[in-house]
Write an enzyme that holds these catalytic residues in place. Structure first.
Site, PDB file in Angstrom:
ATOM      1  N   ASP A 179     -85.217 -11.758 -19.293  1.00 37.06           N
ATOM      2  CA  ASP A 179     -83.843 -12.020 -19.579  1.00 37.06           C
ATOM      3  C   ASP A 179     -83.134 -12.269 -17.983  1.00 37.06           C
ATOM      4  O   ASP A 179     -83.730 -11.755 -17.109  1.00 37.06           O
ATOM      5  CB  ASP A 179     -83.140 -10.950 -20.142  1.00 37.06           C
ATOM      6  CG  ASP A 179     -81.703 -11.165 -20.502  1.00 37.06           C
ATOM      7  OD1 ASP A 179     -81.326 -11.391 -21.728  1.00 37.06           O
ATOM      8  OD2 ASP A 179     -80.620 -10.947 -19.710  1.00 37.06           O
ATOM      9  N   HIS A 196     -80.667 -11.134 -16.789  1.00 33.91           N
ATOM     10  CA  HIS A 196     -79.766  -9.933 -16.349  1.00 33.91           C
ATOM     11  C   HIS A 196     -81.000  -8.830 -16.207  1.00 33.91           C
ATOM     12  O   HIS A 196     -81.964  -8.639 -17.101  1.00 33.91           O
ATOM     13  CB  HIS A 196     -79.007  -9.415 -17.338  1.00 33.91           C
ATOM     14  CG  HIS A 196     -77.718 -10.608 -17.619  1.00 33.91           C
ATOM     15  ND1 HIS A 196     -77.796 -11.276 -18.472  1.00 33.91           N
ATOM     16  CD2 HIS A 196     -76.713 -10.746 -16.803  1.00 33.91           C
ATOM     17  CE1 HIS A 196     -76.578 -12.077 -18.564  1.00 33.91           C
ATOM     18  NE2 HIS A 196     -75.997 -11.883 -17.494  1.00 33.91           N
ATOM     19  N   ASP A 198     -81.366 -16.516 -21.600  1.00 31.79           N
ATOM     20  CA  ASP A 198     -80.052 -16.698 -20.668  1.00 31.79           C
ATOM     21  C   ASP A 198     -80.393 -17.436 -19.344  1.00 31.79           C
ATOM     22  O   ASP A 198     -79.309 -17.583 -18.663  1.00 31.79           O
ATOM     23  CB  ASP A 198     -79.089 -15.645 -20.764  1.00 31.79           C
ATOM     24  CG  ASP A 198     -79.698 -14.158 -20.413  1.00 31.79           C
ATOM     25  OD1 ASP A 198     -81.009 -13.947 -20.291  1.00 31.79           O
ATOM     26  OD2 ASP A 198     -79.016 -13.124 -20.802  1.00 31.79           O
ATOM     27  N   HIS A 255     -79.992  -3.055 -21.820  1.00 31.72           N
ATOM     28  CA  HIS A 255     -78.983  -2.470 -20.772  1.00 31.72           C
ATOM     29  C   HIS A 255     -78.535  -1.281 -21.237  1.00 31.72           C
ATOM     30  O   HIS A 255     -77.541  -0.471 -20.549  1.00 31.72           O
ATOM     31  CB  HIS A 255     -77.653  -3.359 -20.743  1.00 31.72           C
ATOM     32  CG  HIS A 255     -77.773  -4.706 -20.220  1.00 31.72           C
ATOM     33  ND1 HIS A 255     -78.200  -5.017 -18.835  1.00 31.72           N
ATOM     34  CD2 HIS A 255     -77.633  -5.914 -20.570  1.00 31.72           C
ATOM     35  CE1 HIS A 255     -78.380  -6.294 -18.580  1.00 31.72           C
ATOM     36  NE2 HIS A 255     -77.643  -6.780 -19.576  1.00 31.72           N
TER      37      HIS A 255
HETATM   38 ZN   LIG Z   1     -79.151 -11.266 -20.511  1.00 32.94          ZN
END
Ligand SMILES: [Zn+2]
Length: 311
Positions: free
Chosen positions: A162, A164, A246, A125
């Site tokens: 991931d 996200h 996740d 991120h």
């Molecule tokens: Zn994540």
């Protein structure tokens, strides 16, 4: 030829506020899982600190200086509503990048077949000029730039599973035509980016948004239909994996309801592609995964798959 496990023990001194999901216990759970005798054949190394020059592969100098200046001598300091620093955070972040660079060096020199970097904080991120989403520096993106600029590779793929969107990796690699960035992720979900229309400056980004509760079958179909043909057409010389766990059905932060076997499947599929395209050269680095049991089990499965190719 072996699988290299790079461990970032400084990640055990990177503190977050009580109750924060990106906690020291995540890395403890990973280290504990990988201490099982089943992993005795791994070659193990401690992640080195990267240099500040290494960080400049992904971030401008004024951003690096600002993050360094924000590191507290005591207590915690917030860089973003989700992203906090403690006195141990600078070394943890530098060793995360350093560990990824060590893994790239080992795989490209032939010292290891493939490598996994067990680290926190995660990196995907972190944008060029913005710490966010628990991340300070773009571990995977910097590793890709290192392989290109310092090892002379021409094409490096980064695959991010991931749950996200890897907005930071996308930001750093947006106009880097020597890379192909593939990200599968739940949408809608934090950070909100990652639509299929975000393609990069030279069509070098492939986003695969997946709806909540879509499950492993939809993920597998998306990779088979979109990602694997793109990777074959790109012909990478190295595949870097942003391995977040996740998307697991037990994870508290998302709803993609994948199973441990889904993570094993995507790992095997990427290893098959690496065997086909780039001599099996894979570097995987830990991103998210917030249910401690699911994280430990999924990392163990992922590393077991890596070891089967590194034997
Ligand atoms: Zn994540």
């Amino acid at each position: 030829m072996t699988t290299l496990l790079v461990e970032n023990h400084a990640g055990l001194s990177h503190q977050m506020p009580p109750g924060h999901p990106e906690q020291i216990a995540r890395l403890e759970a990973v280290f504990s899982a990988l201490s099982d005798p089943a992993f005795d054949a791994l070659t193990r190394a401690e992640a080195p600190l990267c240099t500040e020059d290494d960080l400049l592969l992904g971030h401008p100098a004024d951003y690096v200086a600002a993050v360094k200046a924000a590191m507290p001598e005591s207590g915690l300091k917030s860089l973003d509503p989700d992203t906090h620093a403690s006195p141990g955070s600078w070394d943890a972040a530098l060793k995360g990048v350093g560990g990824c660079l060590m893994a790239v060096d080992a795989v490209l020199s032939g010292a290891a077949t493939n490598a996994f970097v067990a680290t926190r904080p995660p990196g995907h991120h972190a944008e060029k000029t913005r710490a966010m989403g628990f991340c300070f520096f773009g571990n995977a993106a910097i590793a890709a730039k290192h392989a290109l600029d310092r090892h002379g590779l021409s094409r490096v793929a980064v695959v991010d599973f991931d749950v996200h969107h890897g907005n930071g990796t996308q930001d750093i690699l947006w106009d880097e035509g020597r890379t192909l960035f593939v990200s599968s992720h739940q949408m809608p979900l934090y950070p909100g980016s990652g639509s299929a229309g975000e393609r990069g400056a030279s069509n070098n980004i492939l986003n695969l948004p997946l709806p909540p509760n879509s499950g492993g079958a939809e993920m597998r179909a998306a990779y088979e239909r979109r990602a694997f043909p793109a990777l074959r057409a790109f012909e990478p010389e190295l595949i870097i994996i942003s391995a977040g766990f996740d998307a697991h059905h037990d994870d508290p932060l998302a709803n993609l309801v994948w199973t441990t076997e889904d993570f094993n499947w995507i790992t095997r599929a990427l290893l098959d592609l690496a065997d086909e395209l780039c001599g099996g050269r894979v570097v995987s680095t830990l991103e998210g995964g917030y249910d401690l049991t699911a994280l430990a089990t999924s990392v163990a499965g992922h590393v077991t798959e890596l070891m089967e190719r590194g034997a």
